[in-house]
Design a protein around this motif. Structure first.
Motif, mmCIF file in Angstrom:
data_model
loop_
_atom_site.group_PDB
_atom_site.id
_atom_site.type_symbol
_atom_site.label_atom_id
_atom_site.label_comp_id
_atom_site.label_asym_id
_atom_site.label_seq_id
_atom_site.Cartn_x
_atom_site.Cartn_y
_atom_site.Cartn_z
ATOM 1 N N GLU A 235 3.571 4.984 11.796
ATOM 2 C CA GLU A 235 4.821 4.832 11.037
ATOM 3 C C GLU A 235 4.640 3.876 9.865
ATOM 4 O O GLU A 235 5.096 4.150 8.744
ATOM 5 C CB GLU A 235 5.941 4.327 11.962
ATOM 6 C CG GLU A 235 6.342 5.265 13.076
ATOM 7 C CD GLU A 235 5.348 5.295 14.235
ATOM 8 O OE1 GLU A 235 5.423 6.239 15.056
ATOM 9 O OE2 GLU A 235 4.479 4.386 14.319
ATOM 10 N N ALA A 236 3.979 2.737 10.118
ATOM 11 C CA ALA A 236 3.794 1.751 9.055
ATOM 12 C C ALA A 236 2.896 2.291 7.949
ATOM 13 O O ALA A 236 3.173 2.109 6.752
ATOM 14 C CB ALA A 236 3.214 0.464 9.626
ATOM 15 N N MET A 237 1.841 2.984 8.330
ATOM 16 C CA MET A 237 0.930 3.514 7.322
ATOM 17 C C MET A 237 1.622 4.555 6.445
ATOM 18 O O MET A 237 1.392 4.609 5.226
ATOM 19 C CB MET A 237 -0.319 4.087 7.998
ATOM 20 C CG MET A 237 -1.181 3.015 8.652
ATOM 21 S SD MET A 237 -2.617 3.652 9.555
ATOM 22 C CE MET A 237 -3.783 3.915 8.222
ATOM 23 N N ALA A 238 2.477 5.340 7.061
ATOM 24 C CA ALA A 238 3.227 6.326 6.273
ATOM 25 C C ALA A 238 4.201 5.647 5.327
ATOM 26 O O ALA A 238 4.328 6.023 4.155
ATOM 27 C CB ALA A 238 3.973 7.278 7.210
ATOM 28 N N ALA A 239 4.881 4.610 5.817
ATOM 29 C CA ALA A 239 5.860 3.907 4.996
ATOM 30 C C ALA A 239 5.209 3.165 3.838
ATOM 31 O O ALA A 239 5.786 3.054 2.745
ATOM 32 C CB ALA A 239 6.660 2.930 5.861
ATOM 33 N N ASN A 240 3.995 2.657 4.059
ATOM 34 C CA ASN A 240 3.329 1.855 3.040
ATOM 35 C C ASN A 240 2.521 2.685 2.046
ATOM 36 O O ASN A 240 1.895 2.131 1.130
ATOM 37 C CB ASN A 240 2.412 0.833 3.711
ATOM 38 C CG ASN A 240 3.200 -0.219 4.474
ATOM 39 O OD1 ASN A 240 4.303 -0.578 4.076
ATOM 40 N ND2 ASN A 240 2.641 -0.704 5.576
ATOM 41 N N LYS A 241 2.595 3.988 2.192
ATOM 42 C CA LYS A 241 1.858 4.859 1.275
ATOM 43 C C LYS A 241 2.327 4.675 -0.164
ATOM 44 O O LYS A 241 1.541 4.813 -1.105
ATOM 45 C CB LYS A 241 2.016 6.317 1.697
ATOM 46 C CG LYS A 241 1.188 7.294 0.868
ATOM 47 C CD LYS A 241 1.316 8.712 1.398
ATOM 48 C CE LYS A 241 0.457 9.687 0.595
ATOM 49 N NZ LYS A 241 0.873 9.787 -0.816
ATOM 50 N N ALA A 242 3.600 4.326 -0.343
ATOM 51 C CA ALA A 242 4.127 4.140 -1.696
ATOM 52 C C ALA A 242 3.409 3.008 -2.420
ATOM 53 O O ALA A 242 3.168 3.082 -3.635
ATOM 54 C CB ALA A 242 5.625 3.869 -1.640
ATOM 55 N N ILE A 243 3.057 1.948 -1.690
ATOM 56 C CA ILE A 243 2.318 0.835 -2.296
ATOM 57 C C ILE A 243 0.942 1.323 -2.741
ATOM 58 O O ILE A 243 0.499 1.066 -3.865
ATOM 59 C CB ILE A 243 2.189 -0.324 -1.292
ATOM 60 C CG1 ILE A 243 3.567 -0.897 -0.961
ATOM 61 C CG2 ILE A 243 1.265 -1.410 -1.840
ATOM 62 C CD1 ILE A 243 3.555 -1.958 0.118
ATOM 63 N N VAL A 244 0.278 2.031 -1.856
ATOM 64 C CA VAL A 244 -1.062 2.543 -2.167
ATOM 65 C C VAL A 244 -1.000 3.513 -3.342
ATOM 66 O O VAL A 244 -1.878 3.510 -4.220
ATOM 67 C CB VAL A 244 -1.672 3.211 -0.920
ATOM 68 C CG1 VAL A 244 -3.048 3.792 -1.238
ATOM 69 C CG2 VAL A 244 -1.776 2.206 0.229
ATOM 70 N N ASP A 245 0.040 4.328 -3.392
ATOM 71 C CA ASP A 245 0.174 5.305 -4.484
ATOM 72 C C ASP A 245 0.318 4.618 -5.843
ATOM 73 O O ASP A 245 -0.216 5.089 -6.856
ATOM 74 C CB ASP A 245 1.383 6.217 -4.242
ATOM 75 C CG ASP A 245 1.136 7.225 -3.121
ATOM 76 O OD1 ASP A 245 -0.022 7.384 -2.708
ATOM 77 O OD2 ASP A 245 2.123 7.836 -2.658
ATOM 78 N N THR A 246 1.037 3.503 -5.880
ATOM 79 C CA THR A 246 1.177 2.763 -7.142
ATOM 80 C C THR A 246 -0.167 2.230 -7.607
ATOM 81 O O THR A 246 -0.521 2.312 -8.787
ATOM 82 C CB THR A 246 2.170 1.601 -6.976
ATOM 83 O OG1 THR A 246 3.459 2.127 -6.661
ATOM 84 C CG2 THR A 246 2.269 0.779 -8.254
ATOM 85 N N VAL A 247 -0.937 1.691 -6.663
ATOM 86 C CA VAL A 247 -2.271 1.198 -6.994
ATOM 87 C C VAL A 247 -3.144 2.348 -7.488
ATOM 88 O O VAL A 247 -3.901 2.199 -8.460
ATOM 89 C CB VAL A 247 -2.913 0.506 -5.771
ATOM 90 C CG1 VAL A 247 -4.318 0.014 -6.100
ATOM 91 C CG2 VAL A 247 -2.048 -0.661 -5.294
ATOM 92 N N ALA A 248 -3.029 3.499 -6.852
ATOM 93 C CA ALA A 248 -3.821 4.661 -7.246
ATOM 94 C C ALA A 248 -3.487 5.109 -8.670
ATOM 95 O O ALA A 248 -4.379 5.504 -9.435
ATOM 96 C CB ALA A 248 -3.589 5.799 -6.265
ATOM 97 N N THR A 249 -2.218 5.047 -9.033
ATOM 98 C CA THR A 249 -1.807 5.443 -10.384
ATOM 99 C C THR A 249 -2.463 4.550 -11.436
ATOM 100 O O THR A 249 -2.968 5.032 -12.459
ATOM 101 C CB THR A 249 -0.276 5.362 -10.514
ATOM 102 O OG1 THR A 249 0.316 6.283 -9.599
ATOM 103 C CG2 THR A 249 0.170 5.698 -11.926
ATOM 104 N N PRO A 310 5.228 -4.943 2.495
ATOM 105 C CA PRO A 310 4.864 -3.789 3.325
ATOM 106 C C PRO A 310 5.645 -3.757 4.626
ATOM 107 O O PRO A 310 6.197 -4.771 5.080
ATOM 108 C CB PRO A 310 3.377 -4.018 3.599
ATOM 109 C CG PRO A 310 3.222 -5.493 3.556
ATOM 110 C CD PRO A 310 4.163 -5.968 2.492
ATOM 111 N N VAL A 311 5.683 -2.594 5.225
ATOM 112 C CA VAL A 311 6.252 -2.449 6.563
ATOM 113 C C VAL A 311 5.209 -2.898 7.579
ATOM 114 O O VAL A 311 4.030 -2.518 7.475
ATOM 115 C CB VAL A 311 6.659 -0.979 6.826
ATOM 116 C CG1 VAL A 311 7.062 -0.776 8.277
ATOM 117 C CG2 VAL A 311 7.770 -0.563 5.876
ATOM 118 N N GLY A 312 5.614 -3.714 8.535
ATOM 119 C CA GLY A 312 4.706 -4.165 9.583
ATOM 120 C C GLY A 312 4.107 -5.520 9.298
ATOM 121 O O GLY A 312 3.656 -5.791 8.183
ATOM 122 N N ALA A 313 4.117 -6.393 10.304
ATOM 123 C CA ALA A 313 3.488 -7.699 10.162
ATOM 124 C C ALA A 313 1.991 -7.543 10.049
ATOM 125 O O ALA A 313 1.419 -6.531 10.469
ATOM 126 C CB ALA A 313 3.835 -8.582 11.368
#
Length: 315
Positions: A235-249, A310-313
């Motif tokens: 769940e956390a990895m799916a939610a945090n994909k938006a952060i990774v996507d920004t870095v990828a851009t 991010p989501v998750g400690a």
């Protein structure tokens, strides 16, 4: 590689360092290959990655032995940091900040590392049962004895840094820091920048999340300790994909990797900020080292600064 100094009065180091923990501890331990890791350390030195970070607890002890093996005949080419005060034994992890223990711990580390001194000896964690002034005073005595050129702290609050500083200069502060973890950015990092104290972000790639290589817990081996971390749930990895996507851009814009953007952002946080990513892979080492030359625009740094928590400690 571009260089800086390890704090305002410290030795010259490359803007990217190397954390060696994962070569023999915690991450995918089944695939440990000491000979390959020695070659990675040698290549790091060739690339100008001259700050090497280890600790006695990694293994325990085996990581320092590995680093010592790699530095045979090359000790004068690196700035070597190790840590003590965190103990791993049959009872699990515990803290020991007693002066007598820290002194004996460094002696043992020096033997494993095959050297008569380290450039930075760090208190791995503050022992709540021992006043920081007592632990720090013992480390200061190690400087006076020539066994450590300078001393530092790991995972501390601003108050701890100031209390230690009143006893002996603090050369470096090591903390987990990345686009995913900014706990130190409120007080500790600004103070380090103000005082000319080196700041060493460990896990600067979000324990691998900022590489873009992990999208699901199944991407990790069964014995990888990240599987137990809150940010590595599905769940956390799916939610945090938006952060990774920004870095990828931003990475696509520069024609570089996500890791290089994440490291370049950290380097931009201060003159004496030296991220210490770990890797066992020559190709990733080359990528990480090249991040020292990636220059983000002010607008891109602001965009990354504004990313949500991010989501998750972290642990």
């Amino acid at each position: 590689m571009r260089t800086t100094t390890l704090g305002k009065n410290g030795p010259e180091v490359g803007r990217i360092g190397l954390g060696t923990m994962g070569m023999s501890f915690a991450y995918d331990p089944q695939n440990r290959d000491d000979d390959a890791s020695v070659k990675v350390i040698h290549r790091a030195i060739d690339l100008g990655v001259t700050l090497l970070d280890t600790a006695d607890v990694y293994g325990p002890f085996t990581n320092e032995e590995l680093v010592g093996k790699a530095l045979a005949g090359r000790r004068d080419k690196v700035v070597l940091a190790t840590k003590g005060g965190l103990v791993l034994d049959e009872n699990g992890l515990s803290l020991n900040g007693r002066p007598d223990y820290l002194k004996s711990a460094l002696d043992a580390s020096l033997e494993r590392l095959g050297t008569d001194h380290v450039d930075v000896y760090m208190l791995h964690r503050i022992d709540p049962g021992v006043p920081v002034e007592e632990s720090w005073g013992a480390l200061a005595e190690l400087v006076a004895a020539g066994k450590a050129r300078a001393i530092g702290l790991s995972e501390v609050a601003l108050e701890d840094v100031k209390r230690a500083q009143a006893v002996h200069p603090v050369a470096a502060v090591e903390s987990e820091a990345s686009l995913f973890t900014r706990d130190s950015f409120g007080e500790v990092l600004p103070y380090c920048n103000e005082q000319g104290i080196a700041f060493l972000p460990y896990s600067p790639l979000g324990r691998g999340l900022l590489t873009g290589r992990f999208s699901n817990p199944a991407d990790l081996t069964e014995d990888d300790w990240r599987r137990a971390m809150p940010r590595f749930t599905e769940e956390a990895m799916a939610a945090n994909k938006a952060i990774v996507d920004t870095v990828a851009t931003i990475a696509d814009r520069h024609g570089v990797t996500l890791s290089q953007v994440a490291l370049a952002w950290l380097v931009a946080q201060g003159e004496h900020v030296v991220p210490i990513p770990g890797t066992k892979t020559p190709a990733y080492l080359e990528q990480n080292a090249a991040a020292a030359d990636v220059e983000l625009t002010a607008a891109e740094i602001a965009e990354l600064d504004a990313l949500p928590a991010p989501v998750g400690a972290r642990e």
